[in-house]
Enzyme design. Sequence first.
Site, mmCIF file in Angstrom:
data_model
loop_
_atom_site.group_PDB
_atom_site.id
_atom_site.type_symbol
_atom_site.label_atom_id
_atom_site.label_comp_id
_atom_site.label_asym_id
_atom_site.label_seq_id
_atom_site.Cartn_x
_atom_site.Cartn_y
_atom_site.Cartn_z
ATOM 1 N N ASP A 1 -2.448 6.999 1.730
ATOM 2 C CA ASP A 1 -2.283 5.557 1.559
ATOM 3 C C ASP A 1 -3.498 4.907 2.198
ATOM 4 O OD1 ASP A 1 0.167 6.139 0.508
ATOM 5 O OD2 ASP A 1 1.353 5.235 2.098
ATOM 6 N N ASP B 1 8.862 2.773 -6.129
ATOM 7 C CA ASP B 1 9.173 2.491 -4.721
ATOM 8 C C ASP B 1 10.604 1.971 -4.630
ATOM 9 O OD1 ASP B 1 6.466 3.007 -3.853
ATOM 10 O OD2 ASP B 1 5.919 1.082 -4.703
HETATM 11 O O1 1PR Z 1 1.938 -1.651 -6.986
HETATM 12 O O2 1PR Z 1 0.490 -0.635 -8.699
HETATM 13 O O3 1PR Z 1 -0.510 -1.988 -6.866
HETATM 14 O O4 1PR Z 1 0.478 0.259 -6.453
HETATM 15 C C1 1PR Z 1 0.535 0.237 -5.055
HETATM 16 C C2 1PR Z 1 0.862 1.630 -4.601
HETATM 17 O O5 1PR Z 1 0.803 1.625 -3.190
HETATM 18 C C3 1PR Z 1 2.249 2.073 -4.994
HETATM 19 O O6 1PR Z 1 2.168 3.377 -5.488
HETATM 20 C C4 1PR Z 1 3.055 2.062 -3.709
HETATM 21 O O7 1PR Z 1 3.913 3.176 -3.626
HETATM 22 C C5 1PR Z 1 1.989 2.175 -2.644
HETATM 23 N N1 1PR Z 1 2.316 1.401 -1.440
HETATM 24 C C6 1PR Z 1 2.306 0.064 -1.320
HETATM 25 N N2 1PR Z 1 2.622 -0.277 -0.044
HETATM 26 C C7 1PR Z 1 2.822 0.846 0.628
HETATM 27 C C8 1PR Z 1 3.177 0.955 2.050
HETATM 28 O O8 1PR Z 1 3.419 2.052 2.560
HETATM 29 N N3 1PR Z 1 3.233 -0.161 2.727
HETATM 30 N N4 1PR Z 1 2.741 3.194 0.051
HETATM 31 C C9 1PR Z 1 2.632 1.907 -0.237
HETATM 32 C C10 1PR Z 1 3.689 3.936 -0.420
HETATM 33 C C11 1PR Z 1 4.640 5.915 -0.124
HETATM 34 C C12 1PR Z 1 4.121 7.250 -0.336
HETATM 35 C C13 1PR Z 1 4.052 8.006 0.957
HETATM 36 C C14 1PR Z 1 5.260 8.873 0.866
HETATM 37 C C15 1PR Z 1 5.203 10.066 1.755
HETATM 38 N N5 1PR Z 1 3.623 5.054 0.306
HETATM 39 O O9 1PR Z 1 2.941 7.258 -1.003
HETATM 40 O O10 1PR Z 1 2.830 8.598 0.991
HETATM 41 O O11 1PR Z 1 6.401 8.095 1.162
HETATM 42 O O12 1PR Z 1 5.191 9.688 3.073
HETATM 43 P P1 1PR Z 1 5.775 10.649 4.197
HETATM 44 O O13 1PR Z 1 5.500 12.035 3.767
HETATM 45 O O14 1PR Z 1 4.985 10.302 5.416
HETATM 46 O O15 1PR Z 1 7.222 10.319 4.323
HETATM 47 P P2 1PR Z 1 0.627 -1.089 -7.270
#
Ligand code: 1PR
Length: 523
Positions: free
Chosen positions: A224, A379
Amino acid sequence: MITLLDYGAGNVRSVINAIERLGESVKIVKSGEDILSAQKLVFPGVGAFGSMMEILGQKELIQPLKVYIKENRPFLGICLGLQALFDGSDEAPNIPGLGFIPGQVKRFETDLSVPHIGWNGIICHQSSVLWHGLTEQEKFYFVHSYHAVPDTKDAILCTTDYGESFTSGIQKGNVMAVQFHPEKSGQTGLRVLENFIKTYEQPILPLQSITKTCLSKRIIACLDVRANDQGDLVVTKGDQYDVREKGNVRNLGKPVELARRYYESGADEITFLNITGFRDFPLEDLPMIEVLKQTSQNVFVPLTIGGGIRDYTDANGNFYGALDVASAYFRSGADKISIGSDAVDIVAEYIQTGKETGTSAIETIARVYGNQAVVISIDPRRIYVSDPDDVFHQVIFTKYPGPKGENYCWYQCTVKGGREGRNVDAITLAQVCEKLGAGEILLNCINRDGTNSGFDIELIHAVRSAVSIPVIASSGAGCAEHFLDVFTQTNAESALAAGIFHRNEVPIQDVKRFLTSQVEIRQ
Ligand code: 1PR
């Protein structure tokens, strides 16, 4: 000097990077004359058969290609570059191929998920210069929904099993082609490319030791990425999507360095999520494109990038389509793009109208780059209900009741990194996206993200059972056993983790070591 036929779709940057890594220079074909004067020609094809042949026709490259091949000059086709050698494809029934190998390209007919995505083996049937240094135990990265069916067996170089045995390589004289992507198959793939680039004395046949190949479960590292408060692009990690700790954005490392570390540790794939893409438009937020370019110079496994893929009008009134954003990512080294927030809005509109518009990001990108290049990142968050009839959504029975003892829940899709919920459930979202042309689902879970408490098996099982495209299980991995759980209790094709890899709590090698002999894994 290697001549590369780039007809304009997909990720040829990786092929160029791989060839340059091997010490050769690359000349890009600009006209038919460049083909006719080539010493060695590499033809990497991505996207759809019909549009590939049409573009080759418009650029007047079909005739020179036919002449080059007929003269038995050194040729390496990759993926669609193999399929192009056949008479035609069921993907575009009225458009002829190059007709060098008699036969047709057909869609997989199997209960397994299609596209066939991931690392699978090969069984060699012919001696070849390509096989130097291989033992036939290796796995290569495949991503395709169609495969070639030659009329006769004489040109079959190797086969692979996926529901059925299919032709994964062909060879006729100096004309060779493989269905897998050597430029995305790590050191093994680079060796195959090197074997083509450097001429060895004799073709060889690896020791025949396997009679059947098996697709591996993939272990994916996710980064991320966002700018921190000092303006540096960092890999961060949320706890249920909250990436701030004591007011500051968590900084777990530099994106290019971490991606390289994961590649060297055996990651089967790497995903970058530009998590503020919903507000920082990627074509104005160029550092992310730079991260991709630099990463693809050193990382030879598939790269997915998500964040901000949507239509956008800038402050000066200039319009950019989602396809423009995706194209910029592909040109910079991405193999797949992932769509998050925009997919939720697309599906919400579809549910209201019941109609495909043909203009959504999913449809437009899949049309040009192929379904396999379009990943949907979901999400979702649990919403508990006492009675499944209380809501119109697809509801599951849960072993983990809600705060008021509710035995059912649905998974609400969110946008903008979990900031806003929408009236769409994750199962329906996945089904509609598949219908619109998505090739894979990246299934996060806000409740589990960063908790180390294990994947949400109930969610993953429900979504995987509802679609026939591959699903990447994500969120909650805390130990190697969690990967075994998700692979044995659901049909997910791959599992992704972030926090445990970034903090080096459970390195990728340890996960793979633990899974070996319990689950098919690429070593
Ligand atoms: O909405 O098309 O602009 O895409 C934005 C992307 O960014 C989406 O794929 C969304 O999942 C991701 N995103 C947005 N905000 C966050 C955040 O964390 N604040 N990350 C985010 C999502 C989730 C996973 C993470 C897993 C594994 N992160 O990618 O890596 O949950 O984590 P873990 O193994 O530590 O539990 P758009």
